[in-house]
Design a protein around this motif. Sequence first.
Motif: not given
Length: 475
Positions: A19-22, A147-151, A154-155
């Motif tokens: 999920t994080l990769f995508n 949260s990889a699913a919600h973003g 991540i940045v």
Amino acid sequence: MPFKPVVALVGRPNVGKSTLFNRLTRSRAALVADFSGLTRDRHYGEGRVGEYPFIAIDTGGFEPVAKDGILLEMARQTKQAIAESDVVIFLVDGRAGVNAHDHEIADLLRRSGQRRIILAVNKAEGMGMAATSDFHELGLGQPRPISAAHGDGIVDLIELALQDLVDPEPEVVEDDGFDDFPDDYDADDENAPLPEGKFRDLPVDHRIKLAIVGRPNVGKSTLINTLLGEERVIAFDMPGTTRDAIEIEFERDGKRYTLIDTAGLRKRGKVFEAVEKFSVIKTLQAIEACNVVLLMLDAQTEISEQDAHIAGFVLETGRALVVGINKWDGLDADQRERIQREFDRKLRFLSFARMHTISALKGVGVKALLKSVNAAHAAAFAKLSTPKLTRELQAAIEQQQPPRKGIFRPKMRYAHQGGQNPPLVIVHGNALDAIPDSYRRYLETRFRNAFDLGGTPLRIEFKSSHNPYAQDKGK
């Protein structure tokens, strides 16, 4: 080309690495589902945060102490990704908490060298600091909630990972070369004289996207490892080892390729697991997205109905095709003759494709196989001149006219190319709706031989001229 740091995503199964990769690659390249052990091979993708480009590596669920079987092969893939990386993001599950596997991975990462290791606590949405508190005991510094699913987060995570590793990529302004051409210049006219001081660019030899497909356990991953000279994908004597469609860039003899290792396609009734259903979809998408398909068959088993179904789908999509019959070295003369007869009988609709007998494990026949892939790719993107197509059309008519339909005979006037990959020839004339399939196949053979189009399907489309008096027939 600017330096691009490599970021490896590592963690135990089902913590959200794919999920994080995508999200990092802004793609859906990696399979994602609520199953553990879905990813098995290394999966590479291009990522960017602001002006900073990087390469991300998705890995399978990591079990460092695996002793044998598929888990050992997955662990080797992950260790190779760590060795290739400049920074490792160690992903853990904030809702499941820390466990023994996390400690084993943390110990291995500490011993892996001087590369930076960042601990990311996934699935932390709505949990606050409670998501990270347990993970300080891993001894890898400050845990970062994301949260990889919600973003979420991540940045900041990637900016921290790339800190001191990259410089902003310079902006490149592309010049199409036509800015100072006359307004009435026709760039599509190959015979148009070029303005003074200009020259026509040679066509770019773009990368060949080669999808390797077939039933489970025919040797697709083994062939890719042989081509690359390394254990790039897991090749294990168990059907269904590959689940995702893995893209790998590769170069040989000046030709650039993107190899796509796909999951083995089973009969519809045998696709029991939801994971396998995802894999089938990814394989069919890989066929549609590639330039050339390599259909691998197993010489030690009969050519099955499923082999014919896969070949039929390739034909429907119009992709160039090469057939490789693997494990040929293990057969005697009678068995080889039987396989040849089966191929001619069950796959006779693939007469346009070149067929090779190979041993993926030993590398026998692989060089000739790649040569046919190159030829099939060239045929799929061949440029067919209108004058030569029309001359060949007229020569075909002189040798054998199309049959009459009633008192009328279809009249074909000229032909031109209407598309590539696969080549499309459009024939214009009158009453062409009456041309039978047998005559279409006759023209296909003539065009294929005239333009050396072996290895690719060829489509012929007939277009009849409009009859201005058609509406007056009933008056």
